[in-house]
Design an enzyme around this catalytic site. Structure first.
Site, PDB file in Angstrom:
ATOM      1  N   CYS A  54       0.823  -1.210   0.000  1.00 34.41           N
ATOM      2  CA  CYS A  54       0.000   0.000   0.000  1.00 34.41           C
ATOM      3  C   CYS A  54       0.860   1.264   0.000  1.00 34.41           C
ATOM      4  O   CYS A  54       1.467   1.587  -1.012  1.00 34.41           O
ATOM      5  CB  CYS A  54      -0.989  -0.034   1.172  1.00 34.41           C
ATOM      6  SG  CYS A  54      -2.302   1.183   1.043  1.00 34.41           S
ATOM      7  N   HIS A  84      -3.184  -5.426   1.844  1.00 29.91           N
ATOM      8  CA  HIS A  84      -2.449  -5.585   3.108  1.00 29.91           C
ATOM      9  C   HIS A  84      -2.418  -7.027   3.596  1.00 29.91           C
ATOM     10  O   HIS A  84      -3.202  -7.387   4.486  1.00 29.91           O
ATOM     11  CB  HIS A  84      -3.094  -4.737   4.201  1.00 29.91           C
ATOM     12  CG  HIS A  84      -3.017  -3.267   3.964  1.00 29.91           C
ATOM     13  ND1 HIS A  84      -1.890  -2.534   4.233  1.00 29.91           N
ATOM     14  CD2 HIS A  84      -3.923  -2.394   3.480  1.00 29.91           C
ATOM     15  CE1 HIS A  84      -2.106  -1.268   3.933  1.00 29.91           C
ATOM     16  NE2 HIS A  84      -3.332  -1.151   3.463  1.00 29.91           N
ATOM     17  N   GLU A 110      -0.588  -8.230   5.673  1.00 31.40           N
ATOM     18  CA  GLU A 110      -0.207  -8.252   7.088  1.00 31.40           C
ATOM     19  C   GLU A 110      -1.391  -8.150   8.038  1.00 31.40           C
ATOM     20  O   GLU A 110      -1.259  -8.477   9.215  1.00 31.40           O
ATOM     21  CB  GLU A 110       0.803  -7.120   7.375  1.00 31.40           C
ATOM     22  CG  GLU A 110       0.255  -5.700   7.302  1.00 31.40           C
ATOM     23  CD  GLU A 110       0.178  -5.120   5.887  1.00 31.40           C
ATOM     24  OE1 GLU A 110       0.293  -5.892   4.916  1.00 31.40           O
ATOM     25  OE2 GLU A 110      -0.012  -3.895   5.773  1.00 31.40           O
TER      26      GLU A 110
END
Lengths: 295, 201
Positions: free
Chosen positions: B78, B175, B177
Site C-alpha cells: 500500500c 495488506h 499483514e
C-alpha cells in the site's frame, strides 16, 4: 469478485494504518495543509478546537459540512470529523460526506444522556473516548473500530489522559491474569461484553487500535503516552494554540515515531517557543469536565 | 534471516509479527543504523506522505535505495508501494519517493475509507486457493514498465493491477499483514532465502 464494504474487519483495519502517527485538530483548510506538511497521518476537521469550545461555551455541534468538505479537498491524508454523543443523524451526515472516520466525541455537547450511537449501523469506522476498560469495551461492543483516551480536552494538561491510559492497561492486565471462572463476574463488574474479555485474553491487547487524546501539548507528552502503550496520538489545541504550529507539529510527529529515543526527543523539543498555556484541572468545576460526558 | 521493517509510521507491527511467526527475525527500522545486517526489507502500509517526510528528515532515502540496489528482496504494501514507485498520478508536489520501481501508482484509487473493501482474489504465485485481500484507501498500479511482472489483478487478466514484481522488488496495493493468511509473507521469505543462497555461492 465480490467487494465486501464496511465490514467490521475493514472498519478495524483503517486505524491500523494510522498507528505510530499523529492526528491533528484543524479548523481551516490552511491549517489542514500545515498539518499535512508537518507529517500528520490524518486531520480532525472542526469549527473550534477544544480550548476555544471551553472558553466560549454554548452548545457545541457537528461542524458545518461546507467546512468539512473544504478541509477534505485541501489534503490527501484521511479526514475525520466529530458528531455529538448519541447523535446518529449527525453521524449519518458525516458518512454521507464520505469522510474517513467519525469521532463520537465528548468534546461536543452530548445529544443523548443515555445512549451512544449504534456504530454497527455504519459502513465507516468510529473512534470513541474511554476512561477505563469497561467504557472502552462498551464502545467496541457498539461497533467502535478505534478507542482513544478521553483525557481532558483543551486543557494542555496530560494528567487525565495518563490516568485513563493507566486505568485501561490495568484493567487489561487483570482480565489477562484472572482464572477463567472469574471472568463473567469481571465482565459484570466492568459492565463490558464477556466475548470482548475473551478476545483480550487471546490477543493480550485491545481488539482495536488505541490512541491517546486529551491534553497533549509537547513532544515529550506524545512520547510519554506512546511509552504507556498507545498506538498513536491525537493533538487538539496543542499545535495550533502554540506560537509556532508547523515546528510544534513536526516535533510532535518526530517524537511519536522516535518515542523510545530520548536523544531525538531532546533535539526536537529545543526552542519550540511557547506551548499552549494550559489549565490546572483542580481549578475546573465538575460541570466543566468533558471526560465525564458519556458512560 | 533478518528482515528490516520500516517503522516510521503505519502497520509495521503486523508485518513484524508475521515475519517472527514464520521463524525469521524482524527488525524495526527508524534510523539508517537499524539497516545494518538486514537481508530483506518491508515497507508497510500507513500514510505515504507521513512516512515519506520522516524518511527524508532522518536521512533514510539513500540508505534504503542502497539496500534495494544491492538486490536484497524488498516488498512494499500500500503506502510502501507508493514510496517504491517511480511515478504517482496524484502525489503532492515534491512528495519524497524512493522511485526504484518502474510503475505508476494512483493514490486512493477507490476513494475514501467508505470505499475500502475486502475481496477474494486469485494470485497465481500463491497457488489456486482464493486469497482474501484487504484494500484500505488503496492505491492502484496504473501503468507498468517492460520489466515489471503483474502478479495479480482484481478481476482476472487485464483488470486493475494489484500486485507486481520487478526483479527483487514486489509490491501489493492490499495488506497481507492484517489477515491471518501468511502465504504472501512465505513467498517473500522464500525470495529472501533464494537471494541469501545465491549470494553465498
Amino acid at each position: 469478485m465480490d467487494k465486501q464494504v464496511g465490514s467490521e474487519a475493514i472498519k478495524r483495519a483503517f486505524p491500523e494504518m494510522l498507528k505510530g502517527g499523529v492526528i491533528m485538530d484543524v479548523v481551516t483548510p490552511e491549517q489542514a495543509k500545515i498539518a499535512e506538511e508537518a507529517g500528520a497521518c490524518a486531520v480532525m476537521a472542526l469549527e473550534r478546537v477544544p480550548a476555544d469550545i471551553r472558553r466560549e461555551g454554548g452548545v457545541s455541534r457537528m461542524s458545518d459540512p461546507e467546512l468539512i468538505m473544504q478541509i477534505k479537498s485541501a489534503v490527501t491524508i484521511p479526514v475525520m470529523a466529530k458528531c455529538r454523543i448519541g447523535h446518529f443523524v449527525e453521524a449519518e451526515v458525516l458518512q454521507s460526506l464520505g469522510i474517513d472516520c467519525i469521532d463520537e466525541s465528548e468534546v461536543l455537547t452530548p445529544a443523548d444522556e443515555s445512549f451512544h450511537v449504534n456504530k454497527r449501523d455504519f459502513t465507516i469506522p468510529f473512534v470513541c473516548g474511554a476512561r477505563d476498560l469497561g467504557e472502552a469495551l462498551r464502545r467496541i461492543g457498539e461497533g467502535a473500530a478505534m478507542i482513544r483516551s478521553k483525557g481532558e480536552a483543551g486543557t494542555g494538561n496530560i494528567v487525565e489522559a495518563v490516568r485513563h491510559l493507566r486505568t485501561i492497561q490495568d484493567g487489561m492486565r487483570k482480565v489477562i491474569a484472572l482464572p477463567e471462572e472469574e471472568l463473567m463476574t469481571e465482565s459484570k463488574n466492568l459492565g463490558a461484553p464477556y466475548e470482548l474479555l475473551l478476545e483480550i485474553r487471546k490477543q493480550k491487547r485491545l481488539p482495536v487500535v488505541m490512541f491517546c487524546a486529551g491534553g497533549i501539548a509537547t513532544p515529550a507528552d506524545a512520547a510519554l503516552v506512546m511509552r504507556l502503550g498507545c498506538d498513536g496520538v491525537f493533538v487538539g489545541s496543542g499545535i495550533f494554540k502554540s506560537s509556532d504550529p508547523i515546528r510544534v507539529g513536526k516535533a510532535v510527529v518526530r517524537a511519536t515515531t522516535h518515542f523510545q529515543d530520548p536523544d531525538i526527543i531532546a533535539e526536537v523539543s529545543r526552542g519550540l517557543g511557547k506551548a499552549m498555556a494550559g489549565i490546572d484541572l483542580r481549578t475546573l468545576k465538575p460541570e466543566e469536565m468533558m471526560a465525564s460526558r458519556g458512560w | 534471516m533478518k528482515v528490516g521493517v520500516l517503522a516510521l509510521q503505519g502497520d509495521f507491527r503486523e508485518h513484524c509479527a508475521m515475519i517472527n511467526q514464520l521463524g525469521a527475525e524482524a527488525v524495526e527500522v527508524r534510523l539508517p543504523k537499524h539497516l545494518q545486517g538486514v537481508d530483506a526489507l518491508i515497507l508497510p502500509g500507513g500514510e505515504s506522505t507521513t512516512i515519506g517526510k520522516l524518511m527524508v528528515e532522518y536521512q533514510l532515502v539513500e540508505p534504503l535505495r542502497a539496500v534495494i540496489a544491492s538486490g536484497a528482496p524488498v516488498w512494499g504494501t500500500c503506502a510502501g508501494l507508493i514510496l517504491l514507485s517511480q511515478r504517482t498520478d496524484n502525489a503532492l508536489a515534491g512528495q519524497p519517493l524512493l522511485a526504484t520501481m518502474d510503475i505508476t501508482t494512483l493514490r486512493n484509487a477507490f476513494g475514501s475509507q467508505r470505499e475500502s473493501f475486502g475481496a477474494d482474489v486469485t494470485i497465481p504465485i500463491l497457488g489456486e486457493a482464493a486469497y482474501h485481500a484487504v484494500f484500505i484507501r488503496a492505491p492502484l498500479v496504473s501503468q507498468v514498465g517492460p520489466n515489471v511482472t503483474v502478479l495479480a489483478s482484481l478481476n482476472g487478466p487485464d483488470s486493475e493491477i494489484i500486485a507486481v514484481r520487478e526483479n527483487n522488488i514486489i509490491g501489493t496495493v492490499f495488506h497481507p499483514e492484517v489477515t491471518f493468511d501468511s502465504r504472501f509473507h512465505r513467498y517473500f521469505l522464500q525470495m529472501a532465502d533464494n537471494h541469501a543462497h545465491a549470494q553465498s555461492m
